[in-house]
Scaffold this active site. Sequence first.
Site, PDB file in Angstrom:
ATOM      1  CE  LYS A   1     -19.649  23.632  60.592  1.00  0.00           C
ATOM      2  NZ  LYS A   1     -21.045  23.161  60.860  1.00  0.00           N
TER       3      LYS A   1
ATOM      4  N   GLY B   1     -20.940  25.535  50.227  1.00  0.00           N
ATOM      5  CA  GLY B   1     -22.042  26.230  50.884  1.00  0.00           C
ATOM      6  C   GLY B   1     -22.365  27.520  50.149  1.00  0.00           C
ATOM      7  CB  SER B   2     -24.260  30.472  51.166  1.00  0.00           C
ATOM      8  OG  SER B   2     -23.543  30.990  52.277  1.00  0.00           O
TER       9      SER B   2
ATOM     10  CB  VAL C   1     -20.790  30.909  54.512  1.00  0.00           C
ATOM     11  CG1 VAL C   1     -19.827  30.208  55.456  1.00  0.00           C
ATOM     12  CG2 VAL C   1     -22.085  31.229  55.242  1.00  0.00           C
TER      13      VAL C   1
ATOM     14  CD  GLU D   1     -20.218  23.098  44.787  1.00  0.00           C
ATOM     15  OE1 GLU D   1     -21.085  23.948  44.481  1.00  0.00           O
ATOM     16  OE2 GLU D   1     -20.482  22.008  45.311  1.00  0.00           O
TER      17      GLU D   1
ATOM     18  CB  CYS E   1     -24.910  24.151  44.480  1.00  0.00           C
ATOM     19  SG  CYS E   1     -24.040  22.611  44.156  1.00  0.00           S
TER      20      CYS E   1
ATOM     21  CD  GLU F   1     -27.676  28.521  45.548  1.00  0.00           C
ATOM     22  OE1 GLU F   1     -27.347  27.515  44.908  1.00  0.00           O
ATOM     23  OE2 GLU F   1     -26.995  28.996  46.469  1.00  0.00           O
TER      24      GLU F   1
END
Length: 504
Positions: free
Chosen positions: A193, A246-247, A250, A269, A303, A402
């Site tokens: 996705k 992602g974050s 999430v 990650e 990141c 971040e």
Amino acid sequence: MGSHGTNDSLESSVKIPTIKFTKLFINGEFVDSISGKTFETIDPRTGEVIARIAEGDKEDVDLAVKAARHAFDDGPWPRLPGSERAKRMMKFADLIDQNVEELAALDTLDAGKLFSMGKAVEIPSSADTLRYYAGAADKIHGDVLKMSRDFHAYTLHEPIGVVGHIIPWNFPTTMFFLKVSPALAAGCTMIVKPAEQTPLSALYYAHLAKLAGIPDGVLNVVTGFGPTAGAAICSHMDIDAVSFTGSTEVGRIVMKAAAESNLKVVSLELGGKSPLIIFDDADVDMAAQLALIGILYNKGEICMASSRVYVQEGIYDKLVKKLVEMAKAWVVGDPFDPKVQQGPQADKEQFEKILTYIEHGKREGATLLTGGKPLTLGGKGYYVEPTIFAEVKDDMLIAKDEIFGPVLALAKFKTIDEAIKRANSTRYGLAAGIVTKDLNVANTVSRSLRAGTIWINCYFAFCQDCPFGGYKMSGFGRDSGLEALHKYLQVKSVVTPLYNSPWL
């Protein structure tokens, strides 16, 4: 700062591709979503619509998982010799190289990434990621074990099964292949996705995979939104593992969904707030260059960005002066322009989030040295000036959160111990940088920092063979290197009795 050309003059020098693939890719075919719904993908240079993309949901994920399950349980892919999987992966890589210009243009259109960088570095290096794991596909094996009783035992490394990959918008191509390549080499089947902001290149890669001879059902791409398509992947009872970049927020949701469904294996990650520590003996020019690239590369949407820079007091003034000069000369503009160093932020939401953090920095009393404002080129687009704050305290939001944009937080330190303590005073632990000529300092600090990657006198030194991933709330599991291959393998122990053997 500004653009060196208008969009019109650039369109002629770079061929803006026609968008060929906008549907879901399931079981080797491009198909509409079951609902028939579509969503817009936006060009961050202008805020205008590039194309409408099929919006996948739970029912579409179910179809993709069914195809992947069939391809895993009954299809050829996990049963092929590793050398044959390798050949097809090599062909896939060659097809990427043959289409590099078009693929780079898609990521520029969709994510505002520099076209020159995509064409020269990101797309070719993703083809090389496929080749790296293709080279590992026929070297997957377990161990013969030495039992203490009359048994012969060995381990098998078997593909984990059907994998869900959920990838972010900042590096659409790089992240696609960091996840897909080791999973393919292992013999897994998968559902990818892509981020809803950047679906275009993922669909093109699905098309190339089919041309390369990757069997139907092995690689499926479902475009759509996190709370619908992403959530369906994480909670699916027939997906064996999920890999998410992602974050951190999430990441928690992904892990919870995995726990509440079938306890699928999870690798995450997540966010970072990586420190770059510059000692008094550093070469000022080199250190300033590393600090600048560390925060402005990919417009800060990375990141591992060195968003906190700690400078020892002896060279602080000299370094800051140099850094501000370089930031002011940094060229922001249309990412198709080869002279431009920074394109627009990926979307309106990210653009507004960055500007909000800049306001937090001002309100909390940090000193704004340069930047801090949006740039609109011809009244359009999501551009932000390179921004540097000084006198940043560790409890300020701009030092803790971040931001994911071109915003640097500078601070001064006295001793090594202070630098280590402050660098570690974060919930994240993805990366860190050290600039020093003293080997003892480099050794002590690199072993003291709680982060997954430490760069000494360099930054963003990535390679296919070098694993990366997080400590603490930056997640767990590794991408790149052979560690990533092992995420997609199960270890099975096989034991059989020995009768009348002359030795154990």
